[in-house]
Design a protein around this motif. Structure first.
Motif, PDB file in Angstrom:
ATOM      1  N   TRP A  41       6.484   8.499  -2.111  1.00  0.00           N
ATOM      2  CA  TRP A  41       6.851   8.272  -0.714  1.00  0.00           C
ATOM      3  C   TRP A  41       5.778   7.473   0.025  1.00  0.00           C
ATOM      4  O   TRP A  41       6.061   6.767   0.975  1.00  0.00           O
ATOM      5  CB  TRP A  41       6.988   9.599   0.018  1.00  0.00           C
ATOM      6  CG  TRP A  41       8.161  10.428  -0.357  1.00  0.00           C
ATOM      7  CD1 TRP A  41       8.901  10.355  -1.507  1.00  0.00           C
ATOM      8  CD2 TRP A  41       8.740  11.456   0.426  1.00  0.00           C
ATOM      9  NE1 TRP A  41       9.887  11.284  -1.476  1.00  0.00           N
ATOM     10  CE2 TRP A  41       9.819  11.976  -0.307  1.00  0.00           C
ATOM     11  CE3 TRP A  41       8.442  12.007   1.678  1.00  0.00           C
ATOM     12  CZ2 TRP A  41      10.609  13.013   0.175  1.00  0.00           C
ATOM     13  CZ3 TRP A  41       9.218  13.031   2.164  1.00  0.00           C
ATOM     14  CH2 TRP A  41      10.295  13.529   1.420  1.00  0.00           C
ATOM     15  N   ARG A  42       4.526   7.625  -0.404  1.00  0.00           N
ATOM     16  CA  ARG A  42       3.456   7.069   0.431  1.00  0.00           C
ATOM     17  C   ARG A  42       2.153   6.846  -0.329  1.00  0.00           C
ATOM     18  O   ARG A  42       1.435   5.909  -0.068  1.00  0.00           O
ATOM     19  CB  ARG A  42       3.195   8.069   1.580  1.00  0.00           C
ATOM     20  CG  ARG A  42       2.081   7.714   2.542  1.00  0.00           C
ATOM     21  CD  ARG A  42       2.577   6.912   3.684  1.00  0.00           C
ATOM     22  NE  ARG A  42       1.520   6.648   4.661  1.00  0.00           N
ATOM     23  CZ  ARG A  42       1.690   5.875   5.708  1.00  0.00           C
ATOM     24  NH1 ARG A  42       2.851   5.304   5.920  1.00  0.00           N
ATOM     25  NH2 ARG A  42       0.700   5.651   6.561  1.00  0.00           N
ATOM     26  N   HIS A  43       1.817   7.712  -1.276  1.00  0.00           N
ATOM     27  CA  HIS A  43       0.463   7.795  -1.792  1.00  0.00           C
ATOM     28  C   HIS A  43       0.289   7.115  -3.152  1.00  0.00           C
ATOM     29  O   HIS A  43       1.250   6.644  -3.751  1.00  0.00           O
ATOM     30  CB  HIS A  43       0.051   9.275  -1.885  1.00  0.00           C
ATOM     31  CG  HIS A  43       0.023   9.949  -0.548  1.00  0.00           C
ATOM     32  ND1 HIS A  43       0.136  11.308  -0.384  1.00  0.00           N
ATOM     33  CD2 HIS A  43      -0.081   9.435   0.706  1.00  0.00           C
ATOM     34  CE1 HIS A  43       0.084  11.610   0.898  1.00  0.00           C
ATOM     35  NE2 HIS A  43      -0.043  10.500   1.580  1.00  0.00           N
ATOM     36  N   GLN A  69       0.857  -1.194   0.000  1.00  0.00           N
ATOM     37  CA  GLN A  69       0.000   0.000   0.000  1.00  0.00           C
ATOM     38  C   GLN A  69       0.889   1.238   0.000  1.00  0.00           C
ATOM     39  O   GLN A  69       0.548   2.258  -0.594  1.00  0.00           O
ATOM     40  CB  GLN A  69      -0.897   0.014   1.250  1.00  0.00           C
ATOM     41  CG  GLN A  69      -1.940  -1.075   1.275  1.00  0.00           C
ATOM     42  CD  GLN A  69      -3.084  -0.720   2.215  1.00  0.00           C
ATOM     43  OE1 GLN A  69      -3.847   0.206   1.942  1.00  0.00           O
ATOM     44  NE2 GLN A  69      -3.222  -1.457   3.307  1.00  0.00           N
ATOM     45  N   HIS A  70       2.029   1.108   0.704  1.00  0.00           N
ATOM     46  CA  HIS A  70       2.986   2.215   0.804  1.00  0.00           C
ATOM     47  C   HIS A  70       4.264   1.836   0.053  1.00  0.00           C
ATOM     48  O   HIS A  70       5.009   0.945   0.494  1.00  0.00           O
ATOM     49  CB  HIS A  70       3.276   2.494   2.290  1.00  0.00           C
ATOM     50  CG  HIS A  70       2.042   2.896   3.037  1.00  0.00           C
ATOM     51  ND1 HIS A  70       1.778   2.521   4.336  1.00  0.00           N
ATOM     52  CD2 HIS A  70       0.978   3.640   2.630  1.00  0.00           C
ATOM     53  CE1 HIS A  70       0.612   3.033   4.701  1.00  0.00           C
ATOM     54  NE2 HIS A  70       0.099   3.707   3.691  1.00  0.00           N
ATOM     55  N   PRO A  71       4.534   2.495  -1.052  1.00  0.00           N
ATOM     56  CA  PRO A  71       5.606   2.064  -1.969  1.00  0.00           C
ATOM     57  C   PRO A  71       6.992   1.838  -1.362  1.00  0.00           C
ATOM     58  O   PRO A  71       7.630   0.840  -1.689  1.00  0.00           O
ATOM     59  CB  PRO A  71       5.625   3.168  -3.033  1.00  0.00           C
ATOM     60  CG  PRO A  71       4.247   3.722  -3.020  1.00  0.00           C
ATOM     61  CD  PRO A  71       3.779   3.639  -1.590  1.00  0.00           C
ATOM     62  N   PRO A  72       7.504   2.739  -0.487  1.00  0.00           N
ATOM     63  CA  PRO A  72       8.894   2.509  -0.056  1.00  0.00           C
ATOM     64  C   PRO A  72       9.056   1.371   0.959  1.00  0.00           C
ATOM     65  O   PRO A  72      10.177   1.067   1.337  1.00  0.00           O
ATOM     66  CB  PRO A  72       9.289   3.837   0.618  1.00  0.00           C
ATOM     67  CG  PRO A  72       8.170   4.770   0.384  1.00  0.00           C
ATOM     68  CD  PRO A  72       6.960   3.951   0.096  1.00  0.00           C
ATOM     69  N   GLU A  73       7.947   0.761   1.382  1.00  0.00           N
ATOM     70  CA  GLU A  73       8.034  -0.193   2.496  1.00  0.00           C
ATOM     71  C   GLU A  73       8.404  -1.590   1.994  1.00  0.00           C
ATOM     72  O   GLU A  73       7.634  -2.544   2.079  1.00  0.00           O
ATOM     73  CB  GLU A  73       6.719  -0.142   3.285  1.00  0.00           C
ATOM     74  CG  GLU A  73       6.509   1.259   3.862  1.00  0.00           C
ATOM     75  CD  GLU A  73       5.253   1.423   4.691  1.00  0.00           C
ATOM     76  OE1 GLU A  73       4.528   0.429   4.894  1.00  0.00           O
ATOM     77  OE2 GLU A  73       4.992   2.556   5.136  1.00  0.00           O
ATOM     78  N   VAL A  74       9.619  -1.675   1.477  1.00  0.00           N
ATOM     79  CA  VAL A  74      10.044  -2.905   0.800  1.00  0.00           C
ATOM     80  C   VAL A  74      10.404  -4.030   1.766  1.00  0.00           C
ATOM     81  O   VAL A  74      10.397  -5.198   1.373  1.00  0.00           O
ATOM     82  CB  VAL A  74      11.205  -2.653  -0.185  1.00  0.00           C
ATOM     83  CG1 VAL A  74      10.788  -1.714  -1.292  1.00  0.00           C
ATOM     84  CG2 VAL A  74      12.440  -2.122   0.519  1.00  0.00           C
ATOM     85  N   PHE A  78       1.015  -6.268   4.774  1.00  0.00           N
ATOM     86  CA  PHE A  78       2.470  -6.155   4.996  1.00  0.00           C
ATOM     87  C   PHE A  78       2.961  -4.722   4.794  1.00  0.00           C
ATOM     88  O   PHE A  78       2.720  -4.112   3.743  1.00  0.00           O
ATOM     89  CB  PHE A  78       3.216  -7.094   4.047  1.00  0.00           C
ATOM     90  CG  PHE A  78       3.001  -8.547   4.378  1.00  0.00           C
ATOM     91  CD1 PHE A  78       3.906  -9.241   5.164  1.00  0.00           C
ATOM     92  CD2 PHE A  78       1.870  -9.219   3.920  1.00  0.00           C
ATOM     93  CE1 PHE A  78       3.715 -10.574   5.485  1.00  0.00           C
ATOM     94  CE2 PHE A  78       1.665 -10.557   4.235  1.00  0.00           C
ATOM     95  CZ  PHE A  78       2.580 -11.236   5.018  1.00  0.00           C
ATOM     96  N   HIS A  79       3.698  -4.232   5.788  1.00  0.00           N
ATOM     97  CA  HIS A  79       4.245  -2.858   5.761  1.00  0.00           C
ATOM     98  C   HIS A  79       5.661  -2.848   6.342  1.00  0.00           C
ATOM     99  O   HIS A  79       6.168  -3.870   6.781  1.00  0.00           O
ATOM    100  CB  HIS A  79       3.379  -1.939   6.622  1.00  0.00           C
ATOM    101  CG  HIS A  79       2.039  -1.652   6.055  1.00  0.00           C
ATOM    102  ND1 HIS A  79       1.707  -0.443   5.504  1.00  0.00           N
ATOM    103  CD2 HIS A  79       0.935  -2.432   5.951  1.00  0.00           C
ATOM    104  CE1 HIS A  79       0.452  -0.480   5.088  1.00  0.00           C
ATOM    105  NE2 HIS A  79      -0.041  -1.674   5.346  1.00  0.00           N
ATOM    106  N   SER A  80       6.226  -1.638   6.393  1.00  0.00           N
ATOM    107  CA  SER A  80       7.509  -1.425   7.088  1.00  0.00           C
ATOM    108  C   SER A  80       7.381  -0.197   7.965  1.00  0.00           C
ATOM    109  O   SER A  80       6.670   0.753   7.615  1.00  0.00           O
ATOM    110  CB  SER A  80       8.643  -1.120   6.108  1.00  0.00           C
ATOM    111  OG  SER A  80       8.734  -2.057   5.078  1.00  0.00           O
ATOM    112  N   THR A  81       8.119  -0.232   9.066  1.00  0.00           N
ATOM    113  CA  THR A  81       8.238   0.972   9.890  1.00  0.00           C
ATOM    114  C   THR A  81       9.605   0.921  10.576  1.00  0.00           C
ATOM    115  O   THR A  81      10.489   0.189  10.150  1.00  0.00           O
ATOM    116  CB  THR A  81       7.052   1.100  10.866  1.00  0.00           C
ATOM    117  OG1 THR A  81       7.139   2.356  11.529  1.00  0.00           O
ATOM    118  CG2 THR A  81       7.016  -0.019  11.908  1.00  0.00           C
TER     119      THR A  81
HETATM  120 ZN    ZN Z   1       2.820   1.347   5.701  1.00  0.00          ZN
END
Ligand code: ZN
Length: 392
Positions: free
Chosen positions: A239-241, A189-194, A283-286
């Motif tokens: 970055w996000r959208h 959903q959030h592109p940079p969260e590889v 699935f995401h990253s933080t």
């Molecule tokens: Zn995310």
């Protein structure tokens, strides 16, 4: 016709290809999928005398979370050492820069940061070097992954729907459906969260594997994998959208974005046909490895399912804590809440840390998937036992 198609393809390709800047034989460009779009790279300056390159990046729109993606290539007619300084507008340097000579294999760069910029040194030559905030996982990589999966496993690949800019959203379904229960995996959903994307690959491969556990699991559950629901954001280096400038993980109440609508339509269609969504993982990253879950007392089916799963996963590790963060965010439009509210079942946000060791991400996802299947099958068995008990 074939020639026309090729001509169109070439024109389209060159339309999105733009040299960011060039001077003294040094060239910075963004001519690849996942690179920073021209509107995101606001400054590109080459100081030939001092061999400095200065780049400034800004997000696609604001307000935005602090997830400053950048990706570009550098080449030089004459081999030389250059210093690269990166500034970020509306954000700080969340990611550690990486480089690659083929766009596939990445290594960390040694860098320094100050209030103004992040700086690293590089040996530049004729063959371009890729530089990026994180490893590139492009839209094409998802198609290659699906193709590779299909050579090992019995999966059906199709297009779920289309993004704002009409890019296909990939859908993979396990086996021939044998049950009316569905597990849903969602990614990017959030592109940079590889790092989340890396986890999804290994998690999905484990669910699809030929292990006895996975085969038992798939006799009871169908698996729908939507590995990349923001292909525009991924292609444009956002970055996000998405391409409308909207955070997809805040649209699961409004359903105004085509990417979100396509997922909702597909799940609604399943339930209309008498099928059941039983669990979803997003699935995401933080900054840290963390699992955002629904509270066990939220009124969803099998209330302790996720707690039992993550406790079991935690028990596999002596030196690593599986952090569970139950929460209820009714008005934010996040995917996890949407699944819980709509289908009355658990959903989790599976977050991998930005800097978590890549080999660990893979191994952990394998363990997460195996314990997930064990917990789901055990919960189902317990439920059948409870239902059967009065007649015993
Ligand atoms: Zn995310």
């Amino acid at each position: 016709m074939k020639l026309l198609f090729r001509l169109c393809y070439l024109l389209c390709f060159f339309q999105v290809t733009a040299d960011a800047c060039e001077a003294g034989g040094i060239k910075v460009n963004t001519d690849f999928d996942g690179a920073s779009s021209a509107n995101l790279l606001t400054e590109c300056m080459i100081d030939i005398e001092n061999q400095h390159i200065r780049l400034t990046f800004q997000p696609e729109n604001t307000p935005i979370n602090n997830s400053p993606w950048y990706a570009f290539k550098i080449s030089s007619q004459q081999p030389q050492n250059v210093s690269v300084k990166i500034s970020i507008v509306n954000g700080s340097h969340r990611y550690h820069p990486k480089y690659s000579v083929d766009g596939k294999h990445w290594l960390p760069l040694t860098f320094t940061t100050s209030d103004e910029y992040l700086e690293f040194k590089l040996h530049s030559a004729k063959h371009p070097v890729w530089l990026a905030a994180q490893e590139l996982i492009t839209n094409n990589d998802y198609h290659l992954w699906a193709k590779e999966l299909a050579t090992h496993f019995d999966i059906k690949t199709s297009v779920l729907g289309y993004s704002v800019q009409q890019r296909p959203i990939l859908k993979l379904i396990s086996d021939i459906p044998q049950s009316n229960k569905w597990v849903i995996l969602v990614g990017r959903q959030h592109p940079p969260e590889v790092t989340g994307a890396m986890a999804l690959f290994s998690f999905a491969e484990t669910l699809l594997s030929t292990s006895t556990l996975a085969q038992s699991f798939r006799r009871e559950h169908n698996i729908m994998i939507l590995p990349n629901i923001n292909p525009d954001g991924v292609a444009l280096g956002y970055w996000r959208h998405n391409a409308n400038g909207v955070d997809l993980n805040r649209d699961w109440q409004a359903f105004k974005q085509p990417e979100v609508k396509a997922v909702d339509d597909a799940l609604s269609e399943l339930t209309t046909k008498g099928h059941h969504i039983v669990m979803a993982v997003d699935f995401h990253s933080t900054h840290n490895d963390i699992f955002y879950t629904m509270p066990h007392d939220y009124g969803i089916k099998q209330p302790y399912l996720v707690k039992n799963w993550l406790n079991l996963l935690d028990s596999k590790y002596v030196d690593f804590n599986v952090i569970q963060r139950p929460g209820n965010n009714p008005d934010r439009g996040v995917f996890k809440q949407y699944i819980a509210d709509t289908y009355k079942v658990h959903a989790i946000t599976y977050e991998m840390g930005d800097h978590t060791d890549r080999a660990f991400i893979k191994q952990f996802a394998v363990d997460a998937a195996n314990t997930f299947m064990q917990s789901m099958l055990t919960a189902q068995h317990d439920q059948l036992h409870l239902i059967a008990k009065p007649n015993d």
